[in-house]
Design a protein around this motif. Structure first.
Motif, PDB file in Angstrom:
ATOM      1  N   ARG A 261     -29.094 -32.891  -0.317  1.00  0.00           N
ATOM      2  CA  ARG A 261     -28.436 -34.270  -1.075  1.00  0.00           C
ATOM      3  C   ARG A 261     -27.827 -34.158  -2.194  1.00  0.00           C
ATOM      4  O   ARG A 261     -26.835 -34.798  -2.579  1.00  0.00           O
ATOM      5  N   ASN A 262     -28.089 -32.947  -2.668  1.00  0.00           N
ATOM      6  CA  ASN A 262     -27.420 -32.719  -4.132  1.00  0.00           C
ATOM      7  C   ASN A 262     -25.972 -32.106  -3.903  1.00  0.00           C
ATOM      8  O   ASN A 262     -26.103 -30.898  -3.373  1.00  0.00           O
ATOM      9  N   PRO A 263     -24.967 -32.528  -4.269  1.00  0.00           N
ATOM     10  CA  PRO A 263     -23.533 -32.234  -3.895  1.00  0.00           C
ATOM     11  C   PRO A 263     -23.412 -30.688  -4.571  1.00  0.00           C
ATOM     12  O   PRO A 263     -22.676 -30.122  -3.784  1.00  0.00           O
ATOM     13  N   GLU A 264     -24.015 -30.601  -5.533  1.00  0.00           N
ATOM     14  CA  GLU A 264     -23.817 -29.431  -6.254  1.00  0.00           C
ATOM     15  C   GLU A 264     -24.339 -28.205  -5.473  1.00  0.00           C
ATOM     16  O   GLU A 264     -23.915 -26.980  -5.764  1.00  0.00           O
TER      17      GLU A 264
ATOM     18  N   ASP B  92     -35.756 -24.481  -5.410  1.00  0.00           N
ATOM     19  CA  ASP B  92     -35.912 -25.479  -4.490  1.00  0.00           C
ATOM     20  C   ASP B  92     -34.499 -25.874  -3.842  1.00  0.00           C
ATOM     21  O   ASP B  92     -33.504 -25.666  -4.783  1.00  0.00           O
ATOM     22  N   ALA B  93     -34.430 -26.162  -2.836  1.00  0.00           N
ATOM     23  CA  ALA B  93     -32.878 -26.280  -2.174  1.00  0.00           C
ATOM     24  C   ALA B  93     -32.447 -27.374  -2.943  1.00  0.00           C
ATOM     25  O   ALA B  93     -31.032 -27.249  -2.705  1.00  0.00           O
ATOM     26  N   GLU B  94     -32.935 -28.430  -3.241  1.00  0.00           N
ATOM     27  CA  GLU B  94     -32.356 -29.471  -3.955  1.00  0.00           C
ATOM     28  C   GLU B  94     -32.147 -29.486  -5.369  1.00  0.00           C
ATOM     29  O   GLU B  94     -31.297 -30.184  -5.805  1.00  0.00           O
ATOM     30  N   MET B  95     -32.589 -28.421  -5.886  1.00  0.00           N
ATOM     31  CA  MET B  95     -32.589 -28.265  -7.713  1.00  0.00           C
ATOM     32  C   MET B  95     -31.958 -27.028  -7.910  1.00  0.00           C
ATOM     33  O   MET B  95     -32.885 -26.018  -7.910  1.00  0.00           O
ATOM     34  N   LEU B  96     -30.875 -26.602  -8.401  1.00  0.00           N
ATOM     35  CA  LEU B  96     -30.458 -25.386  -9.015  1.00  0.00           C
ATOM     36  C   LEU B  96     -31.049 -25.104  -9.990  1.00  0.00           C
ATOM     37  O   LEU B  96     -31.526 -26.022 -10.995  1.00  0.00           O
TER      38      LEU B  96
ATOM     39  N   ALA C 244     -25.378 -28.696   7.239  1.00  0.00           N
ATOM     40  CA  ALA C 244     -26.703 -28.863   7.846  1.00  0.00           C
ATOM     41  C   ALA C 244     -26.862 -30.101   7.605  1.00  0.00           C
ATOM     42  O   ALA C 244     -26.862 -30.905   6.899  1.00  0.00           O
ATOM     43  N   VAL C 245     -27.445 -30.568   8.962  1.00  0.00           N
ATOM     44  CA  VAL C 245     -27.714 -32.018   9.288  1.00  0.00           C
ATOM     45  C   VAL C 245     -28.984 -32.076   9.797  1.00  0.00           C
ATOM     46  O   VAL C 245     -29.537 -31.186  10.649  1.00  0.00           O
ATOM     47  N   THR C 246     -29.657 -33.033   9.264  1.00  0.00           N
ATOM     48  CA  THR C 246     -31.071 -33.204   9.726  1.00  0.00           C
ATOM     49  C   THR C 246     -31.285 -34.867  10.623  1.00  0.00           C
ATOM     50  O   THR C 246     -30.326 -35.620  10.300  1.00  0.00           O
ATOM     51  N   GLY C 247     -32.395 -34.883  11.122  1.00  0.00           N
ATOM     52  CA  GLY C 247     -32.638 -36.267  11.629  1.00  0.00           C
ATOM     53  C   GLY C 247     -33.733 -36.082  12.550  1.00  0.00           C
ATOM     54  O   GLY C 247     -34.632 -35.019  12.504  1.00  0.00           O
TER      55      GLY C 247
END
Ligand SMILES: *Cc1c(COP(=O)(O)O)cnc(C)c1O
Length: 351
Positions: free
Chosen positions: A282-285, A111-115, A293-296
């Motif tokens: 969102r995960n700084p690590e 997952d992109a947020e979870m290493l 990368a910016v979303t909206g």
């Protein structure tokens, strides 16, 4: 137009002058079997090693692109089985290309947020374990200590790292893996058409054992040629000359990284304070230091991209499936502080 595209990206201002100089000095028609060429390659490799802190016992190769490095690894280092650890489009492509050459290539998607936990990355049957250190498509990164731990946990395997959009910007611990590669149109601030690959002594031993000689870019052949600072094919001589020239101007990688880290923090602060933009990661690590990368809302983003272009700022489109829902901003060394300020100022009314 200032390009904030994360590749091909803004080139150093000095590049046109170096091209002229190359013409004047006969580099553009230089013979790739000449002693002058050998001296150029030798010097460029020495600069790469000293500026990027690549270990002395690693061998550096020149290829046409990072994509070519994917194929070289599949052909010349994998006999049967490789594992591809990724969370985005470039890692996926690397796996897909390898699979065409070595069908047993296996994906390990996270997952992109979870290493993933380093301890979970054990692949007993794998000959080469592949990481995309900086996933340019979604602005994530894999911390190098995790790569190092994976190498330690898989002592029989080689570890290969796609560092296409981080090498030259981030201080990489090259001892953490056996094969590292990049292309010059990202952090090196140069026009496309040249790939760089650094291999450990263990990787060279393996390629000699595998002894695959069916291709113009078989690694064992490239290694034999590199012993005399040559390549099996006519390489991008101008590209190598330009690389040498910008490396000579470059600060040591630790200093470059410090500067990029500060700039990344400013971008994070900027987008964290915004209502209409959010950081995609969102995960700084897990967040990349070199690709923001910016979303909206996709309609809002579309307007921002179009207005930016009219105002002289080229923003990076979202990549692949993320095309409409993100834009990307390169945080590469060739960008100037002033240019970043100007882009921030332009973006404020849209935040
Ligand atoms: C740009 C990029 C590539 C492809 O590089 P080429 O030089 O076009 O082959 C591969 N991997 C990553 C992570 C990239 O950012």
């Amino acid at each position: 137009m200032i390009s904030f595209y994360p590749g091909p990206s803004r080139v150093y201002d000095a590049v046109p002058a170096y091209v002229k100089k190359a013409h004047r000095k006969g580099i553009l028609s230089m013979n790739h079997r000449s002693p002058e060429f050998e001296a150029l390659v030798k010097k460029t490799v020495a600069l790469l090693k000293s500026k990027l802190s690549i270990p002395a016992n690693y061998t550096v190769f020149f290829t046409g692109s990072a994509t070519e490095c994917w194929e070289i690894i599949a052909q010349s280092l994998v006999r049967d089985h490789s594992t591809h650890i990724y969370n985005g489009a470039f890692g996926e492509k690397w796996h897909a290309y390898t699979k065409k050459i070595r069908p047993a290539a296996e994906p390990f998607v996270f997952d992109a947020e979870m290493l993933p936990e380093a301890g979970a990355l054990k692949f007993p049957g794998s000959e080469v374990i592949c990481f995309t250190q900086n996933e340019t498509s979604n602005g994530t990164q894999v911390p190098v200590p995790m790569i190092k731990a994976t190498k330690k946990n898989n002592p029989k395997a080689l570890v290969a790292v796609d560092a296409t959009s981080s090498m030259g910007g981030v201080a990489l611990d090259f001892t953490a893996a056996d094969i590292w590669f990049a292309s010059v149109q990202k952090c090196f601030g140069l026009p496309a058409g040249l790939g760089i690959m650094a291999c450990s002594p263990a990787a060279l031993r393996t390629t000699k054992e595998v002894n695959e000689r069916n291709h113009y870019n078989s690694l064992v052949l490239m290694a034999e040629m590199m012993e005399k600072w040559q390549t099996p094919f006519t390489p991008n001589v101008l590209g190598i000359y330009l690389l040498k020239s910008v490396l000579r101007d470059a600060k040591p990688i630790r200093r470059v990284e410090e500067q990029l880290t500060l700039r990344q923090r400013e971008w994070v602060k900027f987008f964290s304070a915004s209502e209409k933009f959010q950081l995609l990661v969102r995960n700084p690590e897990a967040r990349s230091a070199t690709v923001i990368a910016v979303t909206g809302d996709s309609r809002h983003l579309e307007r921002v991209k179009a207005d930016a272009k009219r105002n002289g700022f080229l923003l990076g489109e979202g990549y692949g499936a993320l095309k409409r829902d993100t834009f990307r901003i390169a945080n590469f060394p060739a960008l100037k502080k002033r240019e970043i300020r100007e882009l921030m100022k332009f973006l404020i009314p849209y935040t």
